[in-house]
Scaffold this active site. Structure first.
Site, mmCIF file in Angstrom:
data_model
loop_
_atom_site.group_PDB
_atom_site.id
_atom_site.type_symbol
_atom_site.label_atom_id
_atom_site.label_comp_id
_atom_site.label_asym_id
_atom_site.label_seq_id
_atom_site.Cartn_x
_atom_site.Cartn_y
_atom_site.Cartn_z
ATOM 1 C CB SER A 330 -0.927 -0.014 1.214
ATOM 2 O OG SER A 330 -0.168 0.011 2.416
ATOM 3 C CE1 TYR A 331 1.811 7.621 -1.941
ATOM 4 C CE2 TYR A 331 0.846 8.495 0.068
ATOM 5 C CZ TYR A 331 1.600 8.672 -1.072
ATOM 6 O OH TYR A 331 2.148 9.900 -1.354
#
Length: 654
Positions: A330-331
């Site tokens: 994820s980010y």
């Protein structure tokens, strides 16, 4: 009529990945006049705009830059103080003009601009740049943005069908920060350089750069260095008691720990020796836990990456960004340490159970799915933008291009699995005794269930000394009682995890920029990264006076160690110490080497985001504060120079 939608990502790799997901891999590619940017054409049915013709393209981060108008660009044409008020202009970076032209051209044929920049402050600002370029080609174009935290297919499709508005407040906060960094940085860089060039071994054209985040970061390093340098060891004395039973020797530690009065300890020791036998006052056995880690934030990733993976924060973040743009995690820029209740953690665990790459966690993941799963702990932070860092897809080790990505991916996955596990369970036993009126204690730990520790090797929790059976009220004769001495030791030089923790606690930079600030003070040679064993036994910073950016160390190890992580410490150069000490002396209440001014600035950025302050109010307030410091130092220039000379004219700097 079919709607034409122009999608713009922040990176070309994200543009290609999103285009692939939305088109099912069926897109055509067009070159642009920028060799790094491609346009991807395909059809897609959006929930809001129905069937559309889509062009997906990208920028390369910021396309525009701000600078002073020509009148103020030459150092000889104005007083540095003028830069606090000088007129600023915004221009497209010449190397990126083709990117702006591409967006303007494609926008002419589009009804909708759909922005896919990263969902953080910087991404919102870059989104406003993209909007400006598009409106030059089509003033009436509708503008939306995608909100996403990773580029896994289902997440991308969800973002595509739930368009949001750009967050203008976040963009204004970035605009305020950019203006302040330009004005303050330029004014103080010119001041420092012009007043110190050609002095104390500095070159006549030395550039002594200033940054409002870099200087407090430097200040932390200097503060710890001065504490080490000025430390005076003190001798202390303590008592220690040993008792052997069932072939096990138990060490009982003194309840007073230590005293700095030798004669007092001698008297207490003699009192103990006259006591004869020791009395067991209490035996306590109680359950114990070692808590699993909190969900992973950017700051923790940088700290633990440095501590456990042997990588500095810059390398950690570079690897994490690459894993994100490849769709594996994820980010990686988030302050959130709690999972939203809607996130399907079991599905994410399921992606790791078929461990064909032999990472070693496949069966562990399966066990979590078979009943060992436990809800992650909930921290106290939620940035309302991104979830904690977690894996979104499985990838084998050979499929990752370099060792850094492999290390970071393994850490992220194991950390995530640990978060979804049970705490480690143990039992602690504590025995308290009285011997001659003095209290002593011994403790032991027995680990009963390792749980998350089986997948998270970086945490250690092991059974300690095995305590024999003692009964409350019994007496025994110690085998040995001694009076011993020791010396207090100086604190260690700052490590990177410690420096990141200080920056985080004092609001210096954001989770996205801390690594850059640490790298910057090393590039400027205000600070050197040294291996701990190379620095042991020395209080020297490195004997050089500098080339204009900072003192150059004479040690090859300090130059060659900057890419390492948790095994390194930071030591300031002569110039680094001189600048911080000079500002501390002259403007102690508002010193540029302290975190207070920048921390207040960061707090005000958040207030812009919350709608509590305007960009103009924040810029005005901060400029007035830094202008006041500038005025103080200007009025006491001789003292500023004398302080710098004191640290730089001696090669030893002691």
């Amino acid at each position: 009529m079919v709607t034409k939608v122009l999608c713009v990502a922040e990176k070309s790799s994200v543009a290609k990945a999103v285009a692939g997901h939305l088109s099912g891999g069926r897109f055509t590619t067009r070159n642009t006049s920028n060799k790094y940017i491609r346009n991807y054409d395909f059809d897609y049915r959006f929930s809001q705009w129905d069937h559309c013709q889509v062009t997906m393209t990208a920028v390369q981060g910021h396309t525009e830059e701000i600078d002073f108008i020509d009148r103020y660009r030459k150092w000889s044409d104005c007083d540095p103080a003028d830069l606090f008020d000088a007129q600023i202009t915004k221009n497209i970076d010449k190397s990126k003009q083709s990117i702006a032209d591409n967006i303007q051209k494609e926008a002419k044929k589009a009804r909708v601009l759909f922005i896919w920049t990263d969902c953080d402050r910087e991404g919102e600002y870059i989104g406003t740049e993209v909007r400006a370029f598009a409106r030059r080609g089509n003033a009436s174009i509708e503008v939306k943005r995608a909100q996403f935290s990773n580029i896994e297919r289902t997440h991308v499709i969800r973002a595509a069908n739930n368009p949001k508005d750009l967050d203008e407040r976040q963009a204004m906060a970035v605009a305020a920060r950019m203006e302040l960094d330009l004005r303050i940085g330029a004014a103080l860089t010119r001041f420092q350089s012009l007043k110190l060039q050609g002095r104390y071994g500095l070159a006549p054209d030395a550039l002594i750069s200033y940054g409002s985040c870099q200087f407090p970061t430097l200040g932390f390093v200097v503060d710890r260095y001065m504490r080490v340098k000025n430390f005076v060891p003190e001798t202390f004395w303590y008592l220690k008691l040993l008792h052997t039973r069932d072939q096990n020797t138990t060490t009982f530690n003194w309840d007073r720990s230590r005293l700095f009065d030798r004669m007092a300890v001698v008297l207490l020791f003699e009192s103990c020796m006259a006591g004869g036998t020791a009395l067991v006052k209490a035996v306590a056995r109680k359950p114990s836990k070692k808590y699993k880690p909190l969900p992973l934030t950017t700051v923790e990733l940088q700290k633990q990456g440095s501590r456990f993976l042997g990588m500095n924060s810059q390398r950690v973040m570079k690897a994490a960004e690459a894993l994100y743009t490849s769709g594996f995690i994820s980010y990686p820029r988030t302050e959130t340490d709690q999972y939203d209740q809607n996130i399907n953690l079991q599905a994410l665990i399921g992606k790791q159970k078929d461990d064909t790459g032999n990472w070693g966690w496949g069966q562990y993941a399966q066990n979590l799915l078979d009943g060992e799963f436990d809800q992650p702990r909930r921290g106290k932070h939620n940035d309302k933008a991104h979830p904690p860092i977690h894996p979104v897809a499985y990838v084998t080790s050979p499929a990752l291009p370099d060792a850094d990505q492999r290390k970071v991916y393994e850490f992220v996955v194991r950390h995530f699995l640990a978060c979804c596990s049970k705490d480690a369970i143990g039992e602690t036993t504590t025995v308290n005794i009285d011997y001659g009126g003095e209290g002593f204690h011994a403790s032991g730990l027995t680990v009963i269930e390792r749980n998350y520790l089986d997948v998270y090797p970086w945490d250690r929790w092991e059974s300690s000394q095995m305590l024999p059976r003692y009964q409350e009220g019994e007496r025994f004769t110690p085998n040995e009682v001694t009076m011993q001495d020791g010396k207090t030791t100086a604190p260690g030089y700052l490590t990177e995890p410690e420096l990141i923790a200080l920056m985080d606690a004092n609001g210096i930079g954001t989770d996205a920029t801390m690594a850059e600030h640490i790298e910057k003070i090393q590039q400027r040679e205000y600070v050197f990264s040294m291996q701990k064993n190379a620095a042991a036994g020395t209080s020297s910073r490195g004997t050089g006076r500098g080339r204009g950016r900072g003192g150059r160390t004479a040690s090859a190890s300090s130059r060659g160690a900057t890419s390492s992580g948790g095994n390194n410490i930071f030591v300031p150069s002569n110039l680094g110490v001189a600048l911080v000490e000079a500002y501390d002396l002259i403007a102690s209440d508002m010193s540029l080497g302290k975190p207070f001014l920048r921390k207040e600035m960061e707090v005000n950025m958040k207030r812009i985001c919350n709608g509590e302050l305007s960009k103009e109010a924040v810029v005005h307030q901060s400029l007035e504060q830094y202008r006041e410091v500038y005025a103080k130092v200007s009025l006491r220039l001789d003292q500023f120079r004398q302080t710098c000379a004191r640290y730089m004219q001696s090669n030893t700097g002691q």
